[in-house]
Design an enzyme around this catalytic site. Structure first.
Site, short mmCIF file in Angstrom:
data_model
loop_
_atom_site.label_atom_id
_atom_site.label_comp_id
_atom_site.label_asym_id
_atom_site.label_seq_id
_atom_site.Cartn_x
_atom_site.Cartn_y
_atom_site.Cartn_z
N HIS A 262 0.84 -1.21 0.00
CA HIS A 262 0.00 0.00 0.00
C HIS A 262 0.87 1.26 0.00
CE1 HIS A 262 -4.06 -1.70 0.45
NE2 HIS A 262 -3.48 -2.66 1.16
N ASP A 325 -0.41 -4.85 5.69
CA ASP A 325 -1.45 -5.69 5.09
C ASP A 325 -1.28 -5.80 3.58
OD1 ASP A 325 -2.03 -2.90 5.09
OD2 ASP A 325 -4.05 -3.33 4.38
N GLU A 326 -1.81 -6.88 3.04
CA GLU A 326 -1.98 -7.06 1.60
C GLU A 326 -0.73 -6.70 0.79
OE1 GLU A 326 -6.65 -6.33 0.89
OE2 GLU A 326 -5.58 -4.52 1.48
N VAL A 327 0.40 -7.23 1.21
CA VAL A 327 1.63 -6.97 0.46
C VAL A 327 1.69 -7.97 -0.69
CG1 VAL A 327 4.13 -6.77 0.61
CG2 VAL A 327 2.72 -6.27 2.62
#
Ligand code: ACM
Length: 683
Positions: A262, A325-327
């Site tokens: 992100h 998160d969400e790498v």
């Protein structure tokens, strides 16, 4: 008797022989979150022209500035409720008896932490009230409770005689707010903090960076906001102001800077710390490709050291949220230098590289006096046990973390954009009664956070997405585990919602304003009739059909309606009463509802024909008319004790199925109740 009263009050009431009417008084209180213990007394304390609040001791005994300011805000609100309070306080002589005595041992921690004593005790008798607390924070919670106790009658305001002994169940009671996908001005942050204080929430988690923008001014790295904010960011003075405003209300501020994923905004401004891919501009929609930081580059850590140092001077809280998160790590896979590094270290997966990144980040945070918080992807045995995990993908990661010795907070059930009911969120417990965790492991669960992501909200709709539902979650975080009576929660929520409005939140006026705007008229009766029985679909369902970005106009029907409107429960209760044969009156109320739907339909259809902003609502209006017919016919059959002709129920099922189809990003909230009604009519 309400469950929350059963333990404490019943036994005291029995001991002192209270009458039934005294206990009914307790049941009528509208405290939210419910205190740990409440015991009703006899009589009431008048709040009139003799009102005098103060601190015991010498005439010039003064509270600290924070408590003094909190008392002044309290007086303004009480005055608005009752009238005459501020004048009475102004004219009272020091020697006059105190109506409200505050006994506060000290200000509390210089930087509020997890062990801040937030407890308070309140005793109200007909001759006076005493609020005692160890800290300003406890006293401020007690002042909120007093405001919720105020009754206004024909002869003026009063407080019921009561003894309240209160303290939170969880030390971490947060609200996370994404100000990246849509920016929120400081005024919105302030009123959100005001609402949090009413709800006794104590952590404002400020999500300040993401792919779509960077919202915090850095003087060391000015390109972050020059290049990646489109001018929408908080200056350092504004951030300091928010920290002070929150502290004045007993609320900590924890910033989040989301890394190493992100991270497009960082990389657009400073490509040298990125994963090697280049960006021409910010990805506006959150579904667009993004770039990430390079965990193998020493420059990345030098940069972060300076940045964390700079932000640590602004945010005194001990905890610092690094996202995590969400790498996706797509760029990590295609960058030969990163791949070589991974080979050398023996890392086979991106997760291992991310754990390495977090290990490198830890000493940087420590150096600046910070402890690490991350979303549940940071959970990795390579990391020491003094980090904290925020569980968002499911409740399991919270207990998995605790079982491994990591502290955690729960967020998965409290995503406001899931548009779940207050009841569903209220009943989701960070430590459910049937937990498998040992008492030691349970101590690692510090509480939870409500999450407000901002892809589908703006400053016109944010309040009605956060409130009043967050109040129900706040109660889960504050009140005893045994507090699970959703019916009573809703009774109190309706009242708390008005309190939230009175501190300046626009969760009621905002949707009303948008409906007036949609209707082009101050007469929105027809639109209100439809809005009362629909709610926004979940984030994912809307996202399937509409990729919002910063330029999407959030001015449609979906933006003018709220999740879990009161009509959902009201209709369900009315249908229950009718189908149980309990009440003729509720049958009449239901009939009147259905007639309203029918009457509103022609005007609504005309509106949807006139306004492109309402054009997609046409099917919903036709469905409302069909549901009205279903309801009226069902009631007629039930009234006449007659059986509908063959095929009638099948026809109604088609009506219900049609109404359940997605359209206009909204859904009806009354379909299960109407199905029950039609089925009862067909029996
Ligand atoms: C998250 O919702 N990606 C933490």
């Amino acid at each position: 008797m309400k469950r929350w009263m059963a333990a404490g009050i019943l036994c005291i009431a029995v001991q002192v022989g209270w009458s039934q009417s005294v206990n009914q008084d307790a049941a009528k209180l509208a405290l939210m979150p419910l205190p740990k213990s409440v015991a009703m007394g006899q009589g009431e304390l008048a709040l009139d022209g003799h009102f005098h609040a103060g601190f015991p001791g010498s005439p010039d005994a003064k509270p600290d500035a924070r408590l003094d300011a909190a008392l002044n805000r309290f007086l303004v609100r009480l005055d608005r409720e009752c009238g005459g309070i501020r004048r009475a306080q102004h004219e009272a002589k020091d020697s006059d008896p105190l109506t409200l005595t505050l006994q506060v041992a000290g200000p509390g921690e210089a930087v509020q932490g997890l062990d801040e004593d937030e407890s308070y005790k309140l005793t109200v008798t007909p001759s006076g009230a005493t609020l005692s607390a160890a800290t300003d924070v406890g006293a401020m919670h007690g002042l909120e409770t007093i405001l919720q106790l105020v009754r206004i009658g024909a002869s003026g305001c009063s407080l019921p005689a009561v003894t309240i002994d209160d303290a939170p169940r969880f030390a971490w009671r947060g609200l996370q707010l994404d100000v990246v996908r849509h920016f929120e001005p400081v005024s919105v942050i302030e009123r959100t903090l005001d609402g949090m204080a009413v709800a006794k929430l104590n952590v404002f988690h400020w999500h300040l960076s993401d792919d779509q923008g960077f919202r915090a001014e850095s003087k060391k790295f000015p390109r972050l906001t020059e290049v990646a904010s489109k001018g929408q960011f908080y200056t350092q003075d504004e951030m300091r102001h928010v920290v002070a405003y929150a502290r004045a209300r007993g609320i900590r501020v924890m910033p989040e800077f989301d890394i190493p994923g992100h991270s497009s905004s960082w990389v657009l401004a400073y490509p040298e710390i990125g994963d090697g891919r280049t960006l021409a501009r910010l990805p506006d929609e959150y579904v667009e490709p993004v770039v990430e930081l390079d965990p193998t580059n020493e420059k990345t850590y030098k940069f972060l050291d300076m940045f964390v140092g700079e932000m640590s001077a602004i945010f005194p809280d001990a905890w610092f949220h690094i996202g995590g998160d969400e790498v996706e790590g797509k760029g990590w896979k295609t960058n030969p230098k990163i791949q070589q590094f991974m080979q050398k270290k023996g890392f086979k997966t991106n997760d291992e590289l991310q754990a390495y990144f977090n290990q490198r980040l830890l000493p940087i945070l420590k150096k600046h006096g910070k402890r690490m918080v991350g979303w549940d992807e940071v959970l990795n045995p390579a990391l020491p046990k003094d980090i904290m995990v925020q569980s968002w993908r499911g409740e399991e990661s919270l207990s998995a973390g605790a079982a491994q010795g990591y502290a955690g907070i729960l967020s998965a059930p409290y995503y406001l954009d899931g548009q779940k009911t207050s009841e569903t969120m209220f009943l989701a417990d960070p430590i459910p009664a049937d937990t498998k965790l040992t008492p030691e492991q349970q101590k690692l669960i510090l509480g939870g956070e409500i999450c407000m992501w901002a892809e589908q909200i703006d400053s016109g709709t944010i309040d009605s997405r956060i409130w009043p539902r967050s109040m129900a979650v706040a109660e889960r975080f504050w009140s005893p585990q045994s507090d699970r009576d959703a019916t009573d929660m809703y009774r109190r929520l309706r009242i708390a919602s008005l309190e939230l409005e009175s501190v300046g939140l626009m969760h009621i006026t905002g949707p009303g304003r948008l409906r007036r705007n949609l209707a082009g008229s101050s007469d929105t009766k027809a639109l209100d009739t439809l809005a009362a029985v629909i709610e926004p679909v979940s984030f994912g369902e809307r996202e399937d059909h509409q990729h919002t970005d910063a330029y999407t106009s959030l001015n449609r029907l979906v933006d003018a309606v709220v999740a879990d409107p009161p009509a959902r429960q009201e209709i369900a209760a009315e249908v229950d009463a009718v189908t149980d044969g309990r009440s003729k009156a509720t049958g009449a109320a239901l009939r009147s509802r259905f007639e309203n739907w029918q009457q509103a339909a022609p005007e609504l259809l005309a509106l949807t024909g006139q306004s492109s902003r309402l054009s997609d609502a046409g099917p919903r209006v036709q469905q409302l008319a069909a549901l009205a017919a279903l309801g009226l016919e069902s009631l007629a059959y039930l009234d006449a004790h007659s059986i509908p002709p063959a095929g009638w129920l099948d026809k109604q099922k088609v009506v219900l199925k049609d109404a359940a189809q997605p359209s206009a990003y909204v859904r009806f909230v009354c379909l299960p109740a109407l199905e029950k009604l039609a089925e009862a009519a067909a029996k």
